[in-house]
Design an enzyme around this catalytic site. Structure first.
Site, PDB file in Angstrom:
ATOM      1  CB  CYS A 190      -0.879  -0.084   1.042  1.00 13.92           C
ATOM      2  SG  CYS A 190      -2.334   1.122   1.027  1.00 13.92           S
ATOM      3  CG  HIS A 243      -3.092  -3.528   3.446  1.00 12.20           C
ATOM      4  ND1 HIS A 243      -2.398  -2.744   4.417  1.00 12.20           N
ATOM      5  CD2 HIS A 243      -3.850  -2.488   2.800  1.00 12.20           C
ATOM      6  CE1 HIS A 243      -2.349  -1.637   4.055  1.00 12.20           C
ATOM      7  NE2 HIS A 243      -3.425  -1.504   3.174  1.00 12.20           N
ATOM      8  CD  GLU A 300      -0.355  -5.686   5.867  1.00 14.60           C
ATOM      9  OE1 GLU A 300      -0.866  -4.503   6.061  1.00 14.60           O
ATOM     10  OE2 GLU A 300      -0.086  -6.047   4.747  1.00 14.60           O
TER      11      GLU A 300
END
Length: 192
Positions: A82, A170, A172
């Protein structure tokens, strides 16, 4: 021992810390993972992950602390997600400090503001992947030698160049470790 640093200048980076540890365990790789803030801490790293957040703030802090110069001079592999994608780019639609490590032109908040955040299936590394897009950028174009890994509606959302990888989404925030696995393999190639 191989060290991967999670840049901790702005935003919440704990999710990257956790998924990186899980990925290393899954791969059977012994490495240290820690949050880093200073140029001297970054200089000790074999790889750096730059998470989401506010790219202008992170960029200014990277410049002020000397982190930006250390990453460039030491040619440290970087994974940017991002805001990290924006920071890895050579050009952004907003004036701010950039690492310029991947020849892409990025549009910040390309998919809209916070309320326009969404999840969508993308294809990457030959399989489906749940992309989590939060105030996400995208690349308008990619230069010579840049590997476009994924697109969404003809917008470039993941790229790799040399030992760097950038995603508009993202990874994660998912349980899928394939993006982190890719990056760790790149870091290990540079350490050998």
């Amino acid at each position: 021992m191989t060290t991967i640093g999670i840049l901790d200048l702005q935003g919440d980076v704990s999710e990257h810390l956790e998924i990186t540890k899980r990925t290393l365990d899954k791969m059977g790789v012994e490495a240290r993972v820690s949050k880093v803030k200073t140029a001297s801490e970054v200089a000790e790293c074999d790889g750096i992950i730059i998470s989401g957040g506010e790219s202008t703030v992170i960029g200014k802090l990277m410049k002020e602390t000397g982190v930006l110069d250390v990453i460039i001079k030491q040619n440290i592999p970087v994974m940017g997600t991002c805001a990290g994608m924006v920071l890895l780019s050579k050009e952004s639609d907003y004036e701010q400090p950039l690492l310029g490590l991947i020849d892409i032109k990025v549009r910040r908040n390309g998919f809209g503001r916070q309320r326009a955040s969404f999840e969508d299936e993308i294809e990457i590394f030959g399989g489906n992947y749940k992309g989590v897009f939060i105030r996400a950028p995208y690349a308008l174009e990619a230069g010579e030698g840049v590997d476009v890994l994924a697109k969404l509606d003809d917008k470039i959302v993941a790229v790799a160049y040399k030992h760097h990888i950038a995603t508009a989404f993202h990874p994660e925030l998912t349980d899928d470790t394939k993006i982190h696995e890719y990056f760790i393999k790149e870091v290990l190639k540079c350490v050998e």
